[in-house]
Design a protein around this motif. Sequence first.
Motif: not given
Lengths: 229, 105
Positions: A210-216, A127-138, A201-206
């Motif tokens: 952006p062409a797949l609907g997002g890049s979170d 998770t080092r490339k994420y911010a803890t302040t902003k939710p991600i969409r997966i 449980m969520p799928h980050p690989e999906r």
Amino acid sequence: MKAAVVIFPGSNCDRDTLVALERITGRKPTQVWHTETELPDCDLVVLPGGFTYGDYLRAGAMAARSPVMAAVKKRAEDGAHVLGICNGFQMLTETGLLPGALMRNAGLKFLCKDVHLSVERNDTAFTRKYATTKPIRIPIAHHDGNYFADNETLARLEGEGRVAFRYVTKDGAPNDDANPNGSRSNIAGIYSDDLRVLGMMPHPERLIEPALGGSDGRPMFEGLLEALS
Amino acid sequence: MFSTCSEHKEPRQNRPGDMSMKARVHVTLKNGVLDPQGKAIEKTLGNLGFQGVGDVRQGKVIELELEETDAAKAEAAVKDMCEQLLANTVIENYTIELAPTESAA
């Protein structure tokens, strides 16, 4: 970073995982069949999503007893990073590498949709490339994602900072409305005590472009690449 | 293992050694573990007009034929199977019933 993706009968997210890893690390991961008793030299082992053995008995129960899982367990004990996504998370709890269990969704329905997650800490390789302040969409796609652990285990996970992700609203609130499957404390992913094994449980690989609907999902693999190279 | 069953047609006196064992394992969710499927069954029973039904819990029954003829050994083996695979002891309890079954001889 060298990665290995373990493939079981009934894995169905192995291709997405292989593509995500290769795109982001620039290196083709090794594919490992479930009957293998040894793993190749690698920094990261991924147990991909799917419905191995048709979820017979319990989701992940059969795969967790595959010959290769003894090698995965040993590799985890030796300090390699292990990522279990969806069915992979279920396998990790079934082998005892992670505590708790994934049960039938509280609403009984199979859920396939995007959810928002809080990143509980961003000082791990995952998770080092994420911010803890902003939710991600997966996205999630599961029937048995209802995380259960007894009170004592739950308190230990919270106390040791081992909750990786929680289901939250778009604004970051971990309430019942944001909880898709009844998971205790809205837990979507947890770490081992050394923070090297992550089950989610969520799928980050999906969602890696952006062409797949997002890049979170992308920062997870970028973080692993940075941490494990 | 079934192919040998027809090899002993002559009637024999029943001794423990002539019996195989049948094990029935009941796997149930532990108290305190929410059972969404049990809840759904409970609700549907209510919809069907069955009154006064509460706390429905769904479990599993797993039946096993064992070659082992010694009850204590059979029970120990099945317990081991439960711990290793048949039950997830994080969320489930199990009980084991053993019954001798007459072999096909």
